[in-house]
Design an enzyme around this catalytic site. Structure first.
Site, PDB file in Angstrom:
ATOM      1  N   ASP A 472      32.556 -42.451  -2.863  1.00  0.00           N
ATOM      2  CA  ASP A 472      33.637 -41.736  -2.809  1.00  0.00           C
ATOM      3  C   ASP A 472      34.707 -42.450  -2.585  1.00  0.00           C
ATOM      4  OD1 ASP A 472      34.205 -38.615  -3.132  1.00  0.00           O
ATOM      5  OD2 ASP A 472      35.363 -39.449  -1.460  1.00  0.00           O
ATOM      6  N   ASN A 480      46.936 -38.630  -5.992  1.00  0.00           N
ATOM      7  CA  ASN A 480      47.098 -37.661  -6.947  1.00  0.00           C
ATOM      8  C   ASN A 480      48.511 -36.926  -6.479  1.00  0.00           C
ATOM      9  OD1 ASN A 480      45.157 -38.267  -8.948  1.00  0.00           O
ATOM     10  ND2 ASN A 480      43.639 -36.942  -8.044  1.00  0.00           N
ATOM     11  N   ASP A 489      44.289 -41.474 -12.357  1.00  0.00           N
ATOM     12  CA  ASP A 489      43.267 -41.751 -13.649  1.00  0.00           C
ATOM     13  C   ASP A 489      43.100 -43.341 -13.707  1.00  0.00           C
ATOM     14  OD1 ASP A 489      43.026 -39.118 -14.355  1.00  0.00           O
ATOM     15  OD2 ASP A 489      44.315 -39.017 -15.801  1.00  0.00           O
ATOM     16  N   GLU A 515      36.383 -37.824  -7.824  1.00  0.00           N
ATOM     17  CA  GLU A 515      36.457 -39.333  -7.388  1.00  0.00           C
ATOM     18  C   GLU A 515      35.050 -39.788  -6.873  1.00  0.00           C
ATOM     19  OE1 GLU A 515      37.787 -36.970  -3.850  1.00  0.00           O
ATOM     20  OE2 GLU A 515      37.847 -36.817  -6.075  1.00  0.00           O
TER      21      GLU A 515
END
Length: 597
Positions: A472, A480, A489, A515
């Site tokens: 992770d 973000n 992205d 993620e």
């Protein structure tokens, strides 16, 4: 005495002339009758062909309609309107052709009505489908009325064809009877003339013996099959000159009629032979198309091409290329007839057929420009581009020229192969979309679950190692929120590439969601797996990522490792749960670390 002899000569000559004129008239009449018979037979055959083509157009239209309703893909019905228009045009032509036969005309009108009704039904269903009302259109099909309507149309068409066939058989029998009568007429006429000439021999002077002998020999030779014999010498007597002229005229007309009949027979034989060859080719093409549509891999498609193309175009070696959009090259996937046919790959600019968008061939050395991909020792070849929706999908290369009689086969072959290549590309794209994550290009969760079940079964059966790594990205929400989802992205794609490069090609790297990433490894002991994971963690922590000129800071990841144990239940959820728990512990212990379950 002289007057009497002259009178007798005149009398006999008159009889001979009359018989010759009558015989010539009868032969001319028979010749005209035979020509009329040939035209009548052609007319009947045309009626039969139009009926068959009408049924074919209807079936094609129905097949395209069904394909559109089943797949909702408009390309399946792209030729529907043309098929419908063709069927309507042909059934109208049929109605005009049979007007001379009241029974057939009535049947043609009935077939025309049934065809119009069927086309109306198909058109309404296509219209519903084009409006997006597929369920309503399919419900109309399920009722089964279309099958009943088609059965009625086929029955009416069969009645027309059967009647035309019966009429054709009867007419052929009449034609054969006419031929026999003409043969008897010729023999009888020749015998009559010979008798008259022999009678004249007893009347006229011995000096006329040569003239009579010439005519008799000419007629005898003609009767024995020498149709080129003619009486060209002067007889020394006006009456015999007229007789010779009449014979020559008769022979010319009969010879012309027989030549016309032979030419017609030869033409009919060639047409039947060509039709038989085309029918055989269509059967082969149908078998090939059926198998091509069922092919799942390029290897299967290549095997089908190599098995059928040499039978469709015998004696012509060749190769098939498919267009790779990624490299913009055409790659050879099949070859036949010669181990060295064609090159392994070529650029679109290397082939004149692809440049011009049409077939390109060289039949004689130096007769036209030569493609760059053709070997220097090849003097004749043919390139046929394969297009679909205006785009290049492949190239058919034949190391020989294609004769005119094989053009029909080549066109049908190109259409089938192009359709198969498009179908395979669509299947490949669909498979890729089904098992890959569109953002990172890694396998998706659905593929991971199926693969993990298979690997667990293999590890249980063979007692081999199976490891699961859950990873992770640390503080991904911060990226973000601060830099935007486009930056997020970019981070996901970069990290996915790093993970993919850190493991073997047969290890399965998946995007688990958001993620989170999941790696399935086989045949690795735990110590080796920890070392690989630590190497990945260390390299990721050293990455300096930037987006739009802004630094995104350090990017770290937390990892949880779980190993498969026979003590676990034979379900994927147990080992996933262990790896997830280990990942949660790594997060809890401060992130950027590895925890083993």
């Amino acid at each position: 005495m002289l007057h009497s002899l002259t009178s007798r000569i005149v009398f006999v000559g008159s009889i001979v002339s009359v018989n010759l004129i009558c015989l010539s008239g009868l032969l001319l009449s028979a010749s005209n009758s035979m020509i009329a018979s040939f035209e009548w037979n052609s007319h009947k055959q045309k009626i039969t062909e139009i009926v068959s083509e009408t049924l074919s157009d209807l079936r094609e239209a129905q097949a395209e309609e069904r394909g559109y309703l089943l797949t909702t893909d408009p390309s399946f019905a792209k030729d529907f309107d043309d098929r419908v228009a063709s069927a309507l045009s042909k059934v109208n032509i049929l109605e005009q052709l049979v007007q001379d036969n009241p029974v057939q005309h009535e049947r043609a009108q009935s077939l025309q009505i049934a065809t119009n009704e069927r086309i109306d039904t198909l058109t309404k269903q296509i219209a519903l489908a084009r409006q997006g009302r597929f369920d309503e259109a399919r419900s109309r099909v399920v009722i089964g009325q279309g099958r009943v309507d088609m059965a009625i149309i086929v029955q009416k068409a069969d009645e027309i064809r059967q009647t035309e066939q019966e009429l054709l058989i009867a007419r052929e029998a009449t034609a054969r009877a006419h031929v026999n009568w003409n043969r008897k007429l010729v023999i009888g006429g020749c015998l009559i003339i010979v008798l008259l000439v022999n009678g004249l021999l007893f009347i006229v002077l011995n000096g006329m013996r040569r003239s009579i002998s010439l005519i008799v020999h000419a007629m005898s030779d003609f009767g024995n099959g020498n149709r080129t014999v003619r009486v060209n010498e002067q007889m020394g007597c006006t009456e015999f000159d007229m007789l010779a002229q009449g014979y020559n005229t008769m022979a010319d007309r009969l010879d012309a009629a027989m030549q016309a009949q032979e030419a017609s027979d030869l033409k009919l034989h060639k047409a039947n032979t060509e039709l038989k060859r085309n029918n055989e080719a269509m059967e082969l093409l149908g078998e090939m198309a059926h198998r091509l549509q069922a092919a799942r891999t390029s290897e299967e498609l290549a095997a089908i091409i190599c098995a059928f193309v040499p039978r469709v175009l015998p004696g012509i070696p060749g190769a098939l290329y498919t267009h790779n959009h990624t490299t913009n090259q055409l790659e050879r996937i099949a070859q036949w007839g010669n181990a060295s046919v064609g090159c392994d790959s070529l650029l679109p600019s290397d082939c004149w057929a692809l440049r011009l968008g049409q077939s390109h061939s060289v039949s004689t050395p130096g007769g036209d420009v030569t493609c760059q991909h053709v070997a220097c020792d090849v003097s004749t070849y043919h390139c046929e581009p394969l297009f679909a929706s205006g785009e290049v999908v492949g190239l058919l290369y034949l190391q020989s020229t294609v004769e005119e009689e094989n053009r029909f086969r080549l066109v049908a072959l190109v259409e089938n192969i192009a359709s198969a290549l498009v179908n395979q590309n669509l299947q490949k794209d669909l498979r890729d979309q089904t098992i890959h994550d569109p953002l990172t290009g890694l396998f998706n969760r659905r593929y991971m679950e199926e693969s993990l079940k298979a690997e667990i079964a293999t590890a249980t059966r063979d007692d081999t190692a199976l490891g699961l790594i859950m990873a992770d990205i640390d503080h991904f929400k911060h990226i973000n929120d601060e830099f935007g989802h486009d930056a997020g992205d970019m981070v996901l794609r970069t990290i996915a590439c790093e993970i993919q490069n850190s493991f073997r090609s047969h290890d399965i790297v998946c995007r688990f969601g958001g993620e989170e990433f999941l790696i399935i490894t086989t045949s690795h002991p735990l110590e080796t797996l920890i070392q690989r994971t630590e190497s990945l963690r260390s390299s990721l922590s050293k990455l300096e990522l930037h987006y739009n000129g802004q630094s995104l800071g350090k990017t770290t990841m937390s990892f949880g490792i779980a190993m498969w144990d026979k003590a676990l239940h034979h379900t994927a959820s147990d080992i996933i749960r262990q790896a997830d728990a280990a990942l949660y512990q790594a997060k809890k212990d401060g992130r950027n670390r590895i925890v083993v379950a």
